[in-house]
Design a protein around this motif. Sequence first.
Motif, PDB file in Angstrom:
ATOM      1  N   ARG A  57       2.691   1.083  13.446  1.00  0.00           N
ATOM      2  CA  ARG A  57       3.803   0.656  12.587  1.00  0.00           C
ATOM      3  C   ARG A  57       3.370   0.511  11.133  1.00  0.00           C
ATOM      4  O   ARG A  57       3.824  -0.376  10.413  1.00  0.00           O
ATOM      5  CB  ARG A  57       4.426  -0.639  13.100  1.00  0.00           C
ATOM      6  CG  ARG A  57       5.105  -0.448  14.439  1.00  0.00           C
ATOM      7  CD  ARG A  57       5.931  -1.640  14.822  1.00  0.00           C
ATOM      8  NE  ARG A  57       6.689  -1.346  16.009  1.00  0.00           N
ATOM      9  CZ  ARG A  57       6.758  -2.148  17.038  1.00  0.00           C
ATOM     10  NH1 ARG A  57       6.125  -3.297  17.024  1.00  0.00           N
ATOM     11  NH2 ARG A  57       7.478  -1.812  18.081  1.00  0.00           N
ATOM     12  N   ALA A  58       2.489   1.409  10.721  1.00  0.00           N
ATOM     13  CA  ALA A  58       2.020   1.400   9.334  1.00  0.00           C
ATOM     14  C   ALA A  58       2.994   2.125   8.414  1.00  0.00           C
ATOM     15  O   ALA A  58       2.950   1.949   7.207  1.00  0.00           O
ATOM     16  CB  ALA A  58       0.635   2.042   9.251  1.00  0.00           C
ATOM     17  N   LEU A  59       3.852   2.957   8.997  1.00  0.00           N
ATOM     18  CA  LEU A  59       4.856   3.687   8.222  1.00  0.00           C
ATOM     19  C   LEU A  59       6.223   3.065   8.483  1.00  0.00           C
ATOM     20  O   LEU A  59       6.410   2.361   9.476  1.00  0.00           O
ATOM     21  CB  LEU A  59       4.867   5.161   8.632  1.00  0.00           C
ATOM     22  CG  LEU A  59       3.568   5.925   8.411  1.00  0.00           C
ATOM     23  CD1 LEU A  59       3.710   7.358   8.895  1.00  0.00           C
ATOM     24  CD2 LEU A  59       3.167   5.885   6.955  1.00  0.00           C
ATOM     25  N   ARG A  69      11.724   8.035  17.236  1.00  0.00           N
ATOM     26  CA  ARG A  69      10.640   8.868  17.755  1.00  0.00           C
ATOM     27  C   ARG A  69      10.953  10.337  17.478  1.00  0.00           C
ATOM     28  O   ARG A  69      12.074  10.789  17.649  1.00  0.00           O
ATOM     29  CB  ARG A  69      10.470   8.646  19.253  1.00  0.00           C
ATOM     30  CG  ARG A  69       9.406   9.550  19.851  1.00  0.00           C
ATOM     31  CD  ARG A  69       8.649   8.868  20.952  1.00  0.00           C
ATOM     32  NE  ARG A  69       7.679   9.745  21.558  1.00  0.00           N
ATOM     33  CZ  ARG A  69       6.458   9.987  21.062  1.00  0.00           C
ATOM     34  NH1 ARG A  69       6.090   9.401  19.949  1.00  0.00           N
ATOM     35  NH2 ARG A  69       5.615  10.786  21.667  1.00  0.00           N
ATOM     36  N   GLY A  70       9.956  11.071  17.030  1.00  0.00           N
ATOM     37  CA  GLY A  70      10.128  12.481  16.711  1.00  0.00           C
ATOM     38  C   GLY A  70      10.363  12.737  15.233  1.00  0.00           C
ATOM     39  O   GLY A  70      10.339  13.876  14.795  1.00  0.00           O
ATOM     40  N   SER A 114      -4.772   3.244   6.795  1.00  0.00           N
ATOM     41  CA  SER A 114      -3.963   3.062   5.582  1.00  0.00           C
ATOM     42  C   SER A 114      -3.296   4.390   5.241  1.00  0.00           C
ATOM     43  O   SER A 114      -3.807   5.447   5.594  1.00  0.00           O
ATOM     44  CB  SER A 114      -4.836   2.594   4.413  1.00  0.00           C
ATOM     45  OG  SER A 114      -5.773   3.596   4.061  1.00  0.00           O
ATOM     46  N   PHE A 115      -2.158   4.293   4.593  1.00  0.00           N
ATOM     47  CA  PHE A 115      -1.401   5.475   4.198  1.00  0.00           C
ATOM     48  C   PHE A 115      -0.978   5.365   2.745  1.00  0.00           C
ATOM     49  O   PHE A 115      -0.705   4.266   2.257  1.00  0.00           O
ATOM     50  CB  PHE A 115      -0.117   5.607   5.034  1.00  0.00           C
ATOM     51  CG  PHE A 115      -0.336   6.035   6.444  1.00  0.00           C
ATOM     52  CD1 PHE A 115      -0.380   7.374   6.787  1.00  0.00           C
ATOM     53  CD2 PHE A 115      -0.479   5.097   7.448  1.00  0.00           C
ATOM     54  CE1 PHE A 115      -0.559   7.776   8.105  1.00  0.00           C
ATOM     55  CE2 PHE A 115      -0.664   5.483   8.767  1.00  0.00           C
ATOM     56  CZ  PHE A 115      -0.702   6.826   9.089  1.00  0.00           C
ATOM     57  N   ALA A 118       0.832  -1.202   0.000  1.00  0.00           N
ATOM     58  CA  ALA A 118       0.000   0.000   0.000  1.00  0.00           C
ATOM     59  C   ALA A 118       0.864   1.249   0.000  1.00  0.00           C
ATOM     60  O   ALA A 118       0.549   2.237  -0.645  1.00  0.00           O
ATOM     61  CB  ALA A 118      -0.932  -0.005   1.213  1.00  0.00           C
ATOM     62  N   LEU A 119       1.978   1.207   0.724  1.00  0.00           N
ATOM     63  CA  LEU A 119       2.865   2.362   0.782  1.00  0.00           C
ATOM     64  C   LEU A 119       3.574   2.604  -0.537  1.00  0.00           C
ATOM     65  O   LEU A 119       4.045   3.691  -0.796  1.00  0.00           O
ATOM     66  CB  LEU A 119       3.893   2.205   1.905  1.00  0.00           C
ATOM     67  CG  LEU A 119       3.368   2.370   3.319  1.00  0.00           C
ATOM     68  CD1 LEU A 119       4.485   2.131   4.323  1.00  0.00           C
ATOM     69  CD2 LEU A 119       2.747   3.726   3.536  1.00  0.00           C
ATOM     70  N   ASN A 120       3.671   1.556  -1.367  1.00  0.00           N
ATOM     71  CA  ASN A 120       4.359   1.707  -2.643  1.00  0.00           C
ATOM     72  C   ASN A 120       3.502   2.419  -3.688  1.00  0.00           C
ATOM     73  O   ASN A 120       4.012   2.872  -4.694  1.00  0.00           O
ATOM     74  CB  ASN A 120       4.813   0.349  -3.175  1.00  0.00           C
ATOM     75  CG  ASN A 120       5.961  -0.206  -2.356  1.00  0.00           C
ATOM     76  OD1 ASN A 120       6.714   0.548  -1.768  1.00  0.00           O
ATOM     77  ND2 ASN A 120       6.079  -1.508  -2.322  1.00  0.00           N
TER      78      ASN A 120
END
Length: 145
Positions: A87-89, A94-95, A137-138, A46-48
């Motif tokens: 953890r979808a990305l 952190r940050g 989703s992203f 999906a990220l692709n």
Amino acid sequence: MKKPLSKSWTGIATSLLVSASVLTGAAMLDAGVSPAWARSSPAESALNSAIGLSQLPTQAQDVHRRILAGGPFKYTKDGTVFGNRERALPRKPRGFYHEYTVPTPGSRTRGARRIVCGGEVVQIPETCFYTEDHYSSFKPIDPRH
């Protein structure tokens, strides 16, 4: 009784097995078949599939412009650190990621649409993602299109 292989023969055997698996994987790729190590997870797939900035809703395009300009933003949560707990990305320290609300016309709340950008300098993001379903989703944003 079999004699154990010497360390040098064990190393050679291991090297041959690794070489064979790499060659097999390359042959599979040449044949159009993805070996297991070359397949991506559904989240990575999906990220692709990036979405062009011009394809986003006008409200998202406006928020993206504001991110690059450093604001102003409508909501107090805009610009806060996005923890990526789902953890979808891609994993980053952190940050690294910050989130911004994309207003939804007719909604009395912040709604579900967000842009999440990551990078060392907030106004110069290395990458940005769009979600219209509150982090389920992203899609990566391609700013060139």
